[in-house]
Design a protein around this motif. Structure first.
Motif: not given
Length: 484
Positions: A180-193
């Motif tokens: 999708x070429x965008x930041x992933x909210x899900x990957x941020x959520x699982x990495x304290x970001x």
């Protein structure tokens, strides 16, 4: 004139391109790395700016006064953490840092599709696991974070004052949704970001901002010129060598090593431990085998003996085959994904010389590329001819050995040792409107080819098999004694 700045691990390199696209000047300034504990690798981002000033100021003032735009390249994955006043929270945790091993497993457990989303499974060197590690081990530092940048983007902020990255550097964080070429909210959520910490993403050929008066005066450059978003060093190297169309490939021989092939679509292949990332140019991705130890073991051995690299390489070329060397000074990504493994010699004897040890190191670097070719071949198409960039390209012996081991024809071009800086300058040409992408990103002529030699290839085949057997053997020993 167009200026390219490449923030490497061991040095900042800069180059100036003339209107004809030819390199008019180059310069560099050295950097050091600190290792506060085993497996840790850090740098002070203030030192980056100091080195950038030194390198740029080495360029003739008359040339600097004609610069029309700046492009950026830099080491990937580093966690540059800034507070609300944009001051560094702590030293930068670098791409070859191994502290976040547990956090990688925890991210994957929380989101099993993390590798599919991000183009590679979480690895300790990536940025996201570092943030999760900080939340657990340095909560006070984590609580102060207001912005997260990649290394080259910190230089960009110092130049133009904005918080901007490009798709290729975003890709290396484990927060970026590659398809999708965008930041992933899900990957941020699982990495304290907090996703709000992350910068705007622009293509590398787009202007991220204009050079501010203060840094313009420090660098001796015209204020107000465009600063291109640029690219991570791998993607910038691809731009420098013209690898911007599907099927274009090259090898990079810097502190780390890469085998890189541009693809017209997103092609993840997690089983081969290949990085499938967004390219810095629009509409393309790439597949990359990433080796943590590139040409670094050659410099390491020369430093250990206190001798010039060139002299040792000359002795190595004349030396008979000697011990085997496993080059994993800081662990390895492709193909092992092993942060615990370390380097070692096997087969030392009374007659072992410094030259034979260096020959073993050169062979080992070539063997890592043989592993990379196998991994990339399993993941997709593998070109039979590869251009080469990076400081390691200065050695004919190394390039010939890689050709012999991999069976690939290797080509060297003028300016190969400054590839990412050259790519950054080319992106500056496009960002300033002085050239189109197709005109700026041509393939440079090959000045020397290294063809595989059948006899050497046969001889090295047996040593490659022994080298591959050495990894599991040493891994069992390493497990017994613990990583040191």
């Amino acid at each position: 004139m167009h200026l390219g700045i490449d923030l490497g691990t061991s040095a900042v390199k800069v180059c100036v391109l003339g209107p004809d696209g030819e390199v008019k000047a180059t310069a560099s300034a050295a950097l050091t790395v600190s290792h506060p504990f085993e497996g840790a690798s850090e740098q002070d981002c203030a030192a980056w700016w100091t080195a950038t000033r030194r390198a740029v100021q080495e360029i003739d003032a008359a040339l600097r006064g004609q610069v029309r735009a700046i492009g950026l390249s830099g080491q990937m994955h580093g966690a540059v953490l800034l507070d609300a006043d944009r001051r560094p929270v702590r030293p930068v945790i670098l791409w070859n840092d191994a502290r976040a091993t547990v956090e990688c497993a925890d991210i994957l457990a929380a989101e099993p599709e993390a590798g599919e989303i991000a183009g590679a499974p979480p690895m300790p060197g990536f940025t996201a696991p570092k943030l999760l590690w900080l939340s657990r081990h340095e909560p006070e530092s984590h609580a102060r974070i207001a912005h997260v940048l990649l290394p080259k983007d910190y230089l960009g902020m110092r130049l133009h004052g904005r918080l901007v990255t490009d798709p290729s550097d975003a890709a290396g964080t484990s927060w970026y949704d590659e398809r999708a070429r965008r930041w992933s909210d899900r990957l941020c959520a699982v990495s304290a970001t907090d996703p709000g910490w992350l910068p705007e993403v622009r293509h590398g050929t787009e202007a991220a901002g204009a050079l501010l008066p203060g840094p313009a005066e420090e660098l001796g450059l015209p204020a107000g010129i465009a600063v291109a978003a640029g690219g991570g060093d791998a993607a910038a190297g691809a731009v420098g060598i013209g690898a911007v169309s599907g099927g274009d490939g090259f090898i990079s021989l810097g502190t780390s090593g890469q085998l890189f092939v541009t693809t017209p679509a997103y092609r993840p292949n997690l089983a081969s431990r290949i990085h499938a990332y967004a390219h810095t140019v629009p509409g393309h991705w790439f597949q990359m085998a990433a080796m943590l130890n590139g040409a670094r073991p050659i410099a390491w051995l020369a430093e250990l003996f206190g001798r010039p690299i060139g002299a040792l390489l000359a002795e190595a070329e004349a030396a008979p085959p000697g011990p085997l060397f496993l080059p994993y000074l800081t662990g390895e990504r492709t193909p092992h994904g092993d942060t615990e493994i370390r380097a070692g010699f096997a087969g030392l004897g009374e007659t072992t010389s410094q030259g034979s040890l260096m020959r073993s190191v050169v062979e080992a670097v070539a063997f890592t590329f043989a592993d990379a070719v196998d991994a990339l071949s399993a993941a997709g198409d593998m070109p039979d001819t590869l251009l080469a960039i990076g400081g390691g390209t200065r050695s004919d012996f190394l390039l010939q050995t890689i050709a012999d081991v991999t069976g690939c024809r290797i080509g060297r071009t003028d300016g190969a040792d400054i590839g990412p800086a050259l790519g950054a300058a080319r992106m500056a040409m496009v960002a300033s409107g002085d050239a189109s992408q197709s005109d700026a990103m041509t393939k440079p002529p090959v000045t020397r080819r290294f063809d595989p030699r059948r006899g050497e290839a046969e001889r090295l085949k047996a040593r490659l098999a022994a080298y591959r057997a050495l990894y599991p053997a040493l891994k069992s020993v390493q497990a017994a004694i613990g990583a040191r």
